[in-house]
Scaffold this active site. Structure first.
Site, PDB file in Angstrom:
ATOM      1  N   ARG A  96      44.564  12.222  32.841  1.00 58.00           N
ATOM      2  CA  ARG A  96      44.247  10.916  33.027  1.00 58.00           C
ATOM      3  C   ARG A  96      43.553  10.341  31.904  1.00 58.00           C
ATOM      4  O   ARG A  96      42.793  10.884  31.178  1.00 58.00           O
ATOM      5  CB  ARG A  96      43.259  10.906  34.209  1.00 58.00           C
ATOM      6  CG  ARG A  96      42.993   9.420  34.530  1.00 58.00           C
ATOM      7  CD  ARG A  96      41.712   9.069  35.103  1.00 58.00           C
ATOM      8  NE  ARG A  96      40.728   9.564  33.950  1.00 58.00           N
ATOM      9  CZ  ARG A  96      39.349   9.340  34.062  1.00 58.00           C
ATOM     10  NH1 ARG A  96      38.835   8.935  35.041  1.00 58.00           N
ATOM     11  NH2 ARG A  96      38.776   9.632  32.928  1.00 58.00           N
ATOM     12  N   GLU A 136      44.294   5.190  34.699  1.00 57.08           N
ATOM     13  CA  GLU A 136      43.647   4.847  36.041  1.00 57.08           C
ATOM     14  C   GLU A 136      43.458   3.420  36.394  1.00 57.08           C
ATOM     15  O   GLU A 136      43.441   2.579  35.369  1.00 57.08           O
ATOM     16  CB  GLU A 136      42.280   5.403  35.909  1.00 57.08           C
ATOM     17  CG  GLU A 136      41.283   5.208  37.131  1.00 57.08           C
ATOM     18  CD  GLU A 136      40.226   5.989  37.176  1.00 57.08           C
ATOM     19  OE1 GLU A 136      39.199   5.658  37.495  1.00 57.08           O
ATOM     20  OE2 GLU A 136      40.216   7.336  36.728  1.00 57.08           O
ATOM     21  N   HIS A 138      41.439   0.805  36.823  1.00 59.41           N
ATOM     22  CA  HIS A 138      39.950   0.498  36.315  1.00 59.41           C
ATOM     23  C   HIS A 138      39.610  -0.665  35.850  1.00 59.41           C
ATOM     24  O   HIS A 138      40.338  -1.247  35.120  1.00 59.41           O
ATOM     25  CB  HIS A 138      39.422   1.616  35.430  1.00 59.41           C
ATOM     26  CG  HIS A 138      38.022   2.168  35.448  1.00 59.41           C
ATOM     27  ND1 HIS A 138      37.179   1.317  34.796  1.00 59.41           N
ATOM     28  CD2 HIS A 138      37.350   3.118  35.826  1.00 59.41           C
ATOM     29  CE1 HIS A 138      35.967   1.952  34.733  1.00 59.41           C
ATOM     30  NE2 HIS A 138      36.161   3.047  35.666  1.00 59.41           N
ATOM     31  N   HIS A 169      38.566   0.618  42.748  1.00 65.37           N
ATOM     32  CA  HIS A 169      38.554  -0.104  41.865  1.00 65.37           C
ATOM     33  C   HIS A 169      39.876  -1.095  41.816  1.00 65.37           C
ATOM     34  O   HIS A 169      39.881  -2.216  41.593  1.00 65.37           O
ATOM     35  CB  HIS A 169      38.909   0.581  40.292  1.00 65.37           C
ATOM     36  CG  HIS A 169      37.490   1.320  39.843  1.00 65.37           C
ATOM     37  ND1 HIS A 169      36.451   0.687  40.014  1.00 65.37           N
ATOM     38  CD2 HIS A 169      37.495   2.482  39.325  1.00 65.37           C
ATOM     39  CE1 HIS A 169      35.385   1.470  39.437  1.00 65.37           C
ATOM     40  NE2 HIS A 169      36.222   2.511  39.085  1.00 65.37           N
ATOM     41  N   TYR A 211      26.905   7.852  33.809  1.00 66.58           N
ATOM     42  CA  TYR A 211      26.886   9.254  32.733  1.00 66.58           C
ATOM     43  C   TYR A 211      25.368   9.232  32.535  1.00 66.58           C
ATOM     44  O   TYR A 211      24.994  10.526  31.972  1.00 66.58           O
ATOM     45  CB  TYR A 211      27.774   9.001  31.485  1.00 66.58           C
ATOM     46  CG  TYR A 211      29.334   8.687  31.751  1.00 66.58           C
ATOM     47  CD1 TYR A 211      29.816   9.250  32.913  1.00 66.58           C
ATOM     48  CD2 TYR A 211      29.906   7.787  31.066  1.00 66.58           C
ATOM     49  CE1 TYR A 211      31.304   9.116  33.089  1.00 66.58           C
ATOM     50  CE2 TYR A 211      31.470   7.785  31.575  1.00 66.58           C
ATOM     51  CZ  TYR A 211      31.970   8.447  32.328  1.00 66.58           C
ATOM     52  OH  TYR A 211      33.151   8.237  32.792  1.00 66.58           O
TER      53      TYR A 211
END
Length: 281
Positions: A96, A136, A138, A169, A211
């Site tokens: 991905r 993805e 997103h 999303h 993150y």
């Protein structure tokens, strides 16, 4: 339906892959989706591979990474080859990435076509390994809305190109996930499942926040306690035993939340109502 957890959930935890695998096995997961950074680091441990994971009755359905579509073409090719070799080690046929770093409304036509060409080029690379490249759905990418994602599929026009359907999303982009699913289903190879308390909380999933070890987690909710109706969505796809989906949890109390969500998903697949709570984690 095959349900996996994601190693990105444990990005700030001192848990080995062996500990994660043993826990996943005992909590009715069928797989472990590897974060690209983890897959690369595990290359230093040659005994950690698909054969080893088989001993837990688990598989790696997908390696999730971020290929540098905006960078140098040769660097992109080399990183794609590296990722394909990691995928081969874990016997997965899916990697991905994101379709660029800018939203569909903010890129000019030339920039869009440059990203499309890069995606097509690396599709040719992954196809040589028998692998699918999944973009993805997103925000801040060319797959940020259903219309742009469907256009992207037509533009790339390669049999190795597919979609990782991130349900939240898709909803964030202003579309009805079930309606989009019905249009896009032939191109979907994987599903990401997560939820949020309210549309005003969506910034909690900004990469810089997700993150960061000190990032905030308020607004992330267990799967059946947020604003997206997963009972109806899972009922739409539950009949296909070949479907791969991952519970993508970024918040706190990860083992408790994943355990509960996995049980809830099983209830819904079996035609029962999920047990809803009002407490957010």
């Amino acid at each position: 339906m095959n349900i996996s957890l994601c190693t990105i959930t444990f990005r700030h935890h001192l848990m080995s892959l062996g500990e994660i695998a043993a826990w996943a096995q005992s909590n009715d997961f069928q797989g472990i989706e590897l974060w690209g950074a983890h897959a690369r680091n595990l290359a230093q441990q040659p005994d950690r591979n698909a054969d080893w994971l088989d001993t837990f009755g688990l598989k790696v359905p997908m390696i999730s990474d971020y290929l540098p579509l905006d960078g140098d073409a040769e660097t992109l090719r080399l990183k794609t080859v590296e990722l394909c070799r990691l995928a081969r080690r874990w016997r997965t046929r899916k990697i991905r990435t994101f379709a660029g770093n800018s939203g569909s409304l903010s890129v000019c036509e030339d920039e869009r076509q440059r990203i499309v060409e890069r995606l097509r080029e690396i599709c040719a690379v992954v196809a040589g390994y028998g692998i699918h490249l999944l973009a993805e759905t997103h925000p801040k990418t060319l797959a940020d809305t259903a219309a742009s994602t469907l256009r992207l599929i037509e533009e790339v026009d390669h049999p190795a190109f597919a979609i990782n359907f991130d349900t939240l999303h898709v909803w964030e982009g202003g579309d009805d996930p079930i309606a989009v699913l019905r249009k896009m289903k032939p191109h979907i190879r994987h599903y990401h499942l997560k939820n949020v308390r309210d549309r005003t909380d969506l910034a909690v999933f900004e990469p810089a926040n997700v993150y960061a070890a000190a990032g905030w987690r308020d607004g992330m909710t267990p799967l059946f306690e947020g604003t997206v109706d997963y009972a109806d969505f899972l009922a739409e796809i539950a009949g296909d035993g070949q479907i791969d989906a991952s519970l993508e949890w970024f918040g706190n109390d990860c083992l408790d939340v994943l355990r509960r969500d996995r049980r809830q998903v099983r209830r819904v697949i079996e035609g029962q109502e999920p047990v809803r709570r009002s407490v957010n984690f």
